[in-house]
Design an enzyme around this catalytic site. Structure first.
Site, PDB file in Angstrom:
ATOM      1  N   GLU A   1       9.971  28.854 -16.259  1.00  0.00           N
ATOM      2  CA  GLU A   1       9.297  28.987 -17.389  1.00  0.00           C
ATOM      3  C   GLU A   1       9.005  27.777 -17.878  1.00  0.00           C
ATOM      4  OE1 GLU A   1      11.161  32.170 -19.527  1.00  0.00           O
ATOM      5  OE2 GLU A   1      10.025  31.589 -21.658  1.00  0.00           O
TER       6      GLU A   1
ATOM      7  N   GLU B   1      12.808   6.941 -17.102  1.00  0.00           N
ATOM      8  CA  GLU B   1      13.040   7.546 -15.708  1.00  0.00           C
ATOM      9  C   GLU B   1      14.610   8.010 -15.666  1.00  0.00           C
ATOM     10  OE1 GLU B   1      11.441   4.414 -13.475  1.00  0.00           O
ATOM     11  OE2 GLU B   1      13.199   3.357 -13.494  1.00  0.00           O
TER      12      GLU B   1
ATOM     13  N   GLU C   1      14.918  31.095 -15.925  1.00  0.00           N
ATOM     14  CA  GLU C   1      15.074  30.741 -17.465  1.00  0.00           C
ATOM     15  C   GLU C   1      15.301  29.178 -17.716  1.00  0.00           C
ATOM     16  OE1 GLU C   1      14.710  32.518 -20.195  1.00  0.00           O
ATOM     17  OE2 GLU C   1      14.076  34.383 -19.209  1.00  0.00           O
TER      18      GLU C   1
ATOM     19  N   GLN D   1       1.463   2.726  -5.743  1.00  0.00           N
ATOM     20  CA  GLN D   1       0.460   2.446  -6.870  1.00  0.00           C
ATOM     21  C   GLN D   1      -0.628   1.598  -5.922  1.00  0.00           C
ATOM     22  OE1 GLN D   1      -0.153   2.468  -9.964  1.00  0.00           O
ATOM     23  NE2 GLN D   1       1.306   3.697 -10.071  1.00  0.00           N
TER      24      GLN D   1
ATOM     25  N   HIS E   1       5.111  -3.865 -13.423  1.00  0.00           N
ATOM     26  CA  HIS E   1       6.367  -3.319 -13.711  1.00  0.00           C
ATOM     27  C   HIS E   1       6.909  -4.611 -14.140  1.00  0.00           C
ATOM     28  CE1 HIS E   1       9.910  -1.111 -14.626  1.00  0.00           C
ATOM     29  NE2 HIS E   1      10.329  -0.821 -13.287  1.00  0.00           N
TER      30      HIS E   1
ATOM     31  N   TYR F   1       0.931  -1.112  -0.028  1.00  0.00           N
ATOM     32  CA  TYR F   1      -0.003   0.233  -0.061  1.00  0.00           C
ATOM     33  C   TYR F   1       0.783   1.142   0.033  1.00  0.00           C
ATOM     34  CZ  TYR F   1      -4.678   2.363   0.473  1.00  0.00           C
ATOM     35  OH  TYR F   1      -5.677   2.777   0.387  1.00  0.00           O
ATOM     36  N   GLY F   2       1.728   1.341  -0.902  1.00  0.00           N
ATOM     37  CA  GLY F   2       2.713   2.304  -1.084  1.00  0.00           C
ATOM     38  C   GLY F   2       2.432   3.381  -1.742  1.00  0.00           C
TER      39      GLY F   2
ATOM     40  N   GLY G   1      11.133  -4.976  -2.128  1.00  0.00           N
ATOM     41  CA  GLY G   1      10.177  -5.868  -1.268  1.00  0.00           C
ATOM     42  C   GLY G   1       9.663  -6.897  -2.051  1.00  0.00           C
TER      43      GLY G   1
ATOM     44  N   ASP H   1      10.235  -2.866  -5.701  1.00  0.00           N
ATOM     45  CA  ASP H   1      10.686  -4.028  -6.518  1.00  0.00           C
ATOM     46  C   ASP H   1      11.609  -4.772  -5.550  1.00  0.00           C
ATOM     47  OD1 ASP H   1       9.540  -3.315  -9.053  1.00  0.00           O
ATOM     48  OD2 ASP H   1      10.702  -1.797  -9.179  1.00  0.00           O
TER      49      ASP H   1
HETATM   50  N1  LIG Z   1       5.535   4.691  -8.008  1.00  0.00           N
HETATM   51  C1  LIG Z   1       4.663   4.852  -8.791  1.00  0.00           C
HETATM   52  O1  LIG Z   1       3.631   5.415  -8.905  1.00  0.00           O
HETATM   53  C2  LIG Z   1       4.687   3.536  -9.863  1.00  0.00           C
HETATM   54  C3  LIG Z   1       4.149   3.807 -11.060  1.00  0.00           C
HETATM   55  C4  LIG Z   1       4.097   2.634 -12.095  1.00  0.00           C
HETATM   56  C5  LIG Z   1       4.523   1.493 -11.606  1.00  0.00           C
HETATM   57  N2  LIG Z   1       4.825   1.277 -10.506  1.00  0.00           N
HETATM   58  C6  LIG Z   1       5.420  -0.186 -10.035  1.00  0.00           C
HETATM   59  O2  LIG Z   1       4.394  -0.389  -9.000  1.00  0.00           O
HETATM   60  C7  LIG Z   1       5.037  -1.390  -8.073  1.00  0.00           C
HETATM   61  C8  LIG Z   1       4.758  -0.652  -6.587  1.00  0.00           C
HETATM   62  O3  LIG Z   1       5.519   0.569  -6.504  1.00  0.00           O
HETATM   63  P1  LIG Z   1       5.242   1.652  -5.470  1.00  0.00           P
HETATM   64  O4  LIG Z   1       6.143   2.668  -5.953  1.00  0.00           O
HETATM   65  O5  LIG Z   1       3.820   1.754  -5.376  1.00  0.00           O
HETATM   66  O6  LIG Z   1       5.948   0.883  -4.220  1.00  0.00           O
HETATM   67  P2  LIG Z   1       6.285   1.626  -2.858  1.00  0.00           P
HETATM   68  O7  LIG Z   1       5.460   2.743  -2.603  1.00  0.00           O
HETATM   69  O8  LIG Z   1       7.746   1.524  -2.821  1.00  0.00           O
HETATM   70  O9  LIG Z   1       5.971   0.319  -1.951  1.00  0.00           O
HETATM   71  C9  LIG Z   1       6.090   0.258  -0.736  1.00  0.00           C
HETATM   72  C10 LIG Z   1       5.191  -0.882  -0.251  1.00  0.00           C
HETATM   73  O10 LIG Z   1       5.911  -2.166  -0.289  1.00  0.00           O
HETATM   74  C11 LIG Z   1       5.862  -2.476   1.134  1.00  0.00           C
HETATM   75  N3  LIG Z   1       7.094  -3.097   1.368  1.00  0.00           N
HETATM   76  C12 LIG Z   1       8.308  -2.798   0.912  1.00  0.00           C
HETATM   77  N4  LIG Z   1       9.506  -3.549   1.345  1.00  0.00           N
HETATM   78  C13 LIG Z   1       8.531  -4.809   1.874  1.00  0.00           C
HETATM   79  C14 LIG Z   1       9.256  -5.820   2.547  1.00  0.00           C
HETATM   80  N5  LIG Z   1      10.277  -6.138   2.686  1.00  0.00           N
HETATM   81  N6  LIG Z   1       8.224  -6.679   3.043  1.00  0.00           N
HETATM   82  C15 LIG Z   1       6.936  -6.255   3.298  1.00  0.00           C
HETATM   83  N7  LIG Z   1       6.381  -5.331   2.536  1.00  0.00           N
HETATM   84  C16 LIG Z   1       7.424  -4.411   2.007  1.00  0.00           C
HETATM   85  C17 LIG Z   1       5.785  -1.390   1.950  1.00  0.00           C
HETATM   86  O11 LIG Z   1       5.503  -1.653   3.261  1.00  0.00           O
HETATM   87  P3  LIG Z   1       5.982  -0.736   4.452  1.00  0.00           P
HETATM   88  O12 LIG Z   1       5.240   0.796   4.113  1.00  0.00           O
HETATM   89  O13 LIG Z   1       5.193  -1.428   5.626  1.00  0.00           O
HETATM   90  O14 LIG Z   1       7.253  -0.646   4.219  1.00  0.00           O
HETATM   91  C18 LIG Z   1       4.714  -0.604   1.064  1.00  0.00           C
HETATM   92  O15 LIG Z   1       3.244  -1.372   1.266  1.00  0.00           O
HETATM   93  C19 LIG Z   1       6.283  -1.413  -8.431  1.00  0.00           C
HETATM   94  O16 LIG Z   1       6.756  -2.582  -9.182  1.00  0.00           O
HETATM   95  C20 LIG Z   1       6.394  -0.323  -9.382  1.00  0.00           C
HETATM   96  O17 LIG Z   1       7.762  -0.382 -10.243  1.00  0.00           O
HETATM   97  C21 LIG Z   1       4.791   2.276  -9.632  1.00  0.00           C
END
Ligand SMILES: NC(=O)c1ccc[n+]([C@@H]2O[C@H](COP(=O)([O-])OP(=O)(O)OC[C@H]3O[C@@H](n4cnc5c(N)ncnc54)[C@H](OP(=O)(O)O)[C@@H]3O)[C@@H](O)[C@H]2O)c1
Length: 347
Positions: free
Chosen positions: A247, A211, A243, A40, A123, A37-38, A101, A99
């Site tokens: 802008e 990116e 500049e 995405q 991804h 629940y980060g 995680g 990724d």
């Molecule tokens: N960011 C974007 O908008 C975006 C756009 C397109 C595609 N994507 C893809 O979508 C996917 C998710 O990306 P995101 O940016 O949403 O990820 P993120 O915000 O970095 O994800 C964090 C989530 O992963 C959990 N987590 C991380 N490490 C963990 C572990 N070792 N054990 C259990 N939970 C863990 C976190 O829990 P805690 O909070 O408890 O640490 C949190 O729920 C990726 O594959 C990314 O490439 C992302």
């Protein structure tokens, strides 16, 4: 439908072809478990819920993210579970951890991937670099991808506004014969406007290049280079910042987004127009070797390895903060902070 992009025809799915009602019908017996629940996770889970799908969220307890899920209306024991329980309950597992995680949780996810379930990514990273990530799904599950072309925050915001963000979609493994319907239904369900077809490899290589390139890495590099030249020649920080960045972000990019670059060139002063036409090719030629080096580094897996190594370290966040601090405290972005405050709408 097939659409022409320049002279190349590509496969694009629209909401007219695959309406929400059809998506609901395709997924009516599924339990969609959004794992993580980060950024995405919330966008996709909330959009799916509001679109009438059966969604649960999996999140580790005892972190702020768990509380964020509760604040968003997910109910522990009903729609919010620990990751392992969500993996067990879900028939479609949306793997939306970071990724790094995903690598850590993979052994748990794998245990619950019983025949006929679907493993969903946003991804292509985990699968494309499977030798590095260890993410090798069993042969009897569908492996699919929907990658919104933007942040999870925009996905949610645009959905709430009644708009949609475009996404790409891909199928890596179709074990059930239903992978295509499942992936498109999920793409529509998470709030995509149009869905562009790709594959996992192309999704990840273009994404890592973009990116690191024009979306974030190259643009900061070019900003810094121009800012430094202007400052070295006696221009004030505010003049150099305006500049170089202000802008562009405030005035030009929204217009380019709306109308394209030829329109922008046609609708600026004739002096600016002449200069821009003369200089875009030298900039292309100067930077192209760097983009080639970047693409090769992505293709060889070097970029993926670097991300895995640095993002898996326990002191990852502290190191990241130090690097961000350097950017934040650079004169250019300090000037930016002051300029932002002076925007009329902020006063
Ligand atoms: N960011 C974007 O908008 C975006 C756009 C397109 C595609 N994507 C893809 O979508 C996917 C998710 O990306 P995101 O940016 O949403 O990820 P993120 O915000 O970095 O994800 C964090 C989530 O992963 C959990 N987590 C991380 N490490 C963990 C572990 N070792 N054990 C259990 N939970 C863990 C976190 O829990 P805690 O909070 O408890 O640490 C949190 O729920 C990726 O594959 C990314 O490439 C992302």
């Amino acid at each position: 439908m097939k659409l022409k992009f320049g002279s190349v025809e590509e496969n694009v799915v629209t909401r007219e072809e695959f309406p929400l009602e059809k998506a609901r019908e395709v997924l009516k017996d599924e339990v969609i478990a959004v794992l993580g629940y980060g950024v995405q996770g919330p966008g996709q889970a909330l959009n799916l819920k509001d679109n009438g799908f059966n969604v649960i969220v999996g999140q580790r307890k005892g972190s702020k993210t768990w509380d964020k899920a509760i604040a968003d209306g997910w109910v522990p024991g009903e729609t919010l579970f620990e990751l392992e329980e969500a993996c067990e309950r879900g028939t479609i597992l949306q793997f939306l951890l970071s990724d790094a995680g995903q690598i850590a949780l993979w052994p748990t996810v794998k245990k619950y991937l019983t025949p006929g379930k679907a493993l969903y990514f946003s991804h292509g990273f985990g699968i494309t670099y499977k030798e590095k990530t260890g993410i090798i799904p069993p042969a009897d599950v569908d492996v699919i991808l929907v990658a919104p072309k933007g942040s999870g925050t925009s996905l949610r915001r645009m959905f709430v506004e009644g708009r949609g963000l475009n996404s790409s979609f891909a199928i890596y493994q179709d074990a059930t014969g239903k992978a295509k319907d499942r992936v498109i239904a999920l793409g529509i369900g998470v709030g995509s406007g149009y869905l562009f077809e790709t594959d996992f490899y192309r999704e990840v290589t273009s994404d890592l290049t973009g990116e690191r390139g024009t979306l974030m890495g190259a643009i900061q590099g070019i900003f810094a280079a121009q800012y430094e030249v202007l400052r070295a020649n006696g221009h004030s920080p505010s003049e150099a910042f305006n500049e170089t960045v202000e802008e562009l972000t405030q005035s030009l990019m929204p217009l380019v987004a709306e109308n394209g670059m030829d329109w922008m060139y046609a609708n600026c002063s004739t002096t600016a127009q002449r200069g821009a036409l003369d200089w875009w090719k030298p900039f292309r030629d100067a930077t192209k070797p760097v983009f080639e080096e970047l693409y090769n580094s992505v293709k060889s897996g070097k970029e993926a390895q670097k991300s895995i190594d640095s993002n898996s370290k326990p002191d990852y966040r502290e190191k990241l903060e130090a690097e961000l601090k350097e950017l934040r405290e650079s004169e250019m972005w300090q000037a930016g902070a002051t300029v932002r405050k002076l925007r009329p709408e902020n006063n």
